[in-house]
Design a protein around this motif. Structure first.
Motif, PDB file in Angstrom:
ATOM      1  N   ALA A  52       7.477 -12.398  24.341  1.00  0.00           N
ATOM      2  CA  ALA A  52       6.296 -12.985  24.984  1.00  0.00           C
ATOM      3  C   ALA A  52       6.636 -13.607  26.341  1.00  0.00           C
ATOM      4  N   HIS A  53       7.888 -14.019  26.510  1.00  0.00           N
ATOM      5  CA  HIS A  53       8.319 -14.585  27.796  1.00  0.00           C
ATOM      6  C   HIS A  53       8.616 -13.474  28.797  1.00  0.00           C
ATOM      7  N   VAL A  54       9.084 -12.343  28.278  1.00  0.00           N
ATOM      8  CA  VAL A  54       9.296 -11.177  29.142  1.00  0.00           C
ATOM      9  C   VAL A  54       7.946 -10.640  29.622  1.00  0.00           C
ATOM     10  N   SER A 181      -1.667 -20.199  25.253  1.00  0.00           N
ATOM     11  CA  SER A 181      -0.255 -20.331  25.585  1.00  0.00           C
ATOM     12  C   SER A 181       0.437 -21.172  24.530  1.00  0.00           C
ATOM     13  N   GLU A 182       1.745 -21.027  24.496  1.00  0.00           N
ATOM     14  CA  GLU A 182       2.570 -21.953  23.738  1.00  0.00           C
ATOM     15  C   GLU A 182       2.920 -23.074  24.709  1.00  0.00           C
ATOM     16  N   PHE A 183       2.718 -24.306  24.298  1.00  0.00           N
ATOM     17  CA  PHE A 183       3.048 -25.442  25.161  1.00  0.00           C
ATOM     18  C   PHE A 183       4.225 -26.204  24.561  1.00  0.00           C
ATOM     19  N   GLY A 237       3.333 -20.057  30.480  1.00  0.00           N
ATOM     20  CA  GLY A 237       4.265 -18.973  30.746  1.00  0.00           C
ATOM     21  C   GLY A 237       4.619 -18.179  29.510  1.00  0.00           C
ATOM     22  N   HIS A 238       3.700 -18.137  28.578  1.00  0.00           N
ATOM     23  CA  HIS A 238       3.962 -17.433  27.322  1.00  0.00           C
ATOM     24  C   HIS A 238       2.866 -16.395  27.074  1.00  0.00           C
ATOM     25  N   GLY A 239       3.269 -15.138  26.901  1.00  0.00           N
ATOM     26  CA  GLY A 239       2.308 -14.116  26.495  1.00  0.00           C
ATOM     27  C   GLY A 239       1.603 -13.453  27.661  1.00  0.00           C
TER      28      GLY A 239
END
Ligand code: ZN
Length: 271
Positions: A52-54, A181-183, A237-239
Motif C-alpha cells: 500500500a505504501h508502494v 488512509s492509515e494514520f 500516504g497509504h493506499g
C-alpha cells in the motif's frame, strides 16, 4: 544589508524554518537566467516497502510529474540516496520522501543536507520509526517520539486545521474528511515539542477510529513542521485514494510550494 533583512522578514512572514546555512545551488542560478525550470526536487521511494505504501509512492510520482507540465521544475526520483554526494543532493531544493527514510549508510548525508538548509517533505511511512530504528537524530528532526499506534483498516477521517493562516493550509476548509488512509499516532506527541508547529490534526470526533486496530483517544497531529528545519511531515500516504480528493491535493501542492519557497538560497517563485 537591506535586502538581507527584507529576505529574513519574508521568511518570517511565511513561517519558514530557521535556515542554518545558505547552500549553493549553481543549477538553479544558471537556469533562472533563461527562464528554465525554477527548481529541482528529488523523490525518494522504495519499491520493496509495504504494497500500500508502494501504491502511494507510484501515484505520488505521477502526481508530482503532472505538476511539472510546462517544465516549471525538475522532478527526479530515486530508490536510494546511497552514492549521492552532498553537492549533488544540494542541487535539489527539496527531497520528497514518499514511503522511505534514507538507508543507514545515507543517514549522515541526509543529516548534513538538512542541517545545511535542505528541504524535506515526508509522507506517512517516511517518518516511521520505532525503538529498533536507532536514529536519535531523526527523532529530534521529526520532533516526535516513536510510532505509537495506527487505525486499521485505512479509512476516511475528519481532520481539523490548527492554523488557517499558514501557507500549507491556505484555502483549505477549517475541517474536512480525508480520503481513506492509515494514520500514525506518535509517542511524545509532537505538540508537546516547543519547536513543532502542528498545522492539521485528526479530530477527536473520530474516536474510536478503526475496526481491527482501534485508537480510542489522544492527541493526533497529522501535518506538522519542526521550526528548526525546512521540513514538513504529512501523515497521509497509504493506499490508492490519496490523489482522488481536491482538498488533499491542494494540501500537497501547498506543502510543496511552501517548502520550496523557504529555500534559504532564495524563493524560486519570486523570479
Ligand atoms: Zn501505511
Amino acid at each position: 544589508m537591506r535586502k538581507a533583512l527584507y529576505l529574513f522578514l519574508l521568511l518570517l512572514v511565511a513561517g519558514c524554518g530557521q535556515p542554518r546555512a545558505r547552500h549553493q545551488a549553481p543549477y538553479r542560478e544558471a537556469n533562472y537566467a533563461h527562464g528554465g525550470p525554477r527548481f529541482k526536487i528529488l523523490l525518494l521511494f522504495d519499491d520493496s516497502a509495504e504494497p500500500a505504501h508502494v501504491q502511494f509512492a507510484h501515484q505520488a510520482i505521477g502526481f508530482f510529474n503532472k505538476l511539472t507540465v510546462g517544465e516549471g521544475f525538475v522532478v527526479d526520483s530515486t530508490q536510494t540516496l546511497d552514492g549521492y554526494t552532498l553537492e549533488q543532493l544540494q542541487e535539489y531544493t527539496a527531497l520528497i520522501a514518499l514511503n522511505a527514510a534514507p538507508s543507514r549508510a545515507a543517514r549522515p548525508l541526509f543529516e548534513e543536507y538538512m542541517e545545511s538548509g535542505g528541504g524535506w517533505i515526508g509522507f506517512h511511512a517516511a517518518g516511521y520509526n520505532d525503538k529498533g530504528t536507532g536514529w536519535p537524530w531523526f527523532n529530534q528532526f521529526l520532533g516526535a517520539g516513536f510510532f505509537k499506534a495506527n487505525n486499521w483498516p485505512p479509512q476516511p477521517a475528519l481532520l481539523e486545521l490548527d492554523r488557517t493562516d499558514h501557507p500549507v493550509t491556505r484555502n483549505l476548509p477549517a475541517s474536512f474528511v480525508s480520503p481513506a488512509s492509515e494514520f500514525y499516532q506518535w509517542q511524545k506527541e509532537p505538540r508537546e515539542n516547543p519547536d513543532v508547529e502542528v498545522l492539521l490534526t485528526l479530530s477527536a470526533r473520530n474516536y474510536p477510529i478503526g475496526l481491527k486496530d482501534i485508537i480510542y483517544g489522544g492527541d493526533f497531529p497529522v501535518v506538522w513542521t519542526n521550526r528548526n528545519y525546512r521540513m514538513l511531515y504529512i501523515n497521509m500516504g497509504h493506499g490508492d485514494e490519496q490523489f482522488e480528493d481536491a482538498t488533499e491535493k491542494l494540501l500537497f501542492v501547498n506543502a510543496l510550494r511552501w517548502i520550496v519557497s523557504c529555500d534559504p538560497a532564495g524563493n524560486p517563485f519570486d523570479r
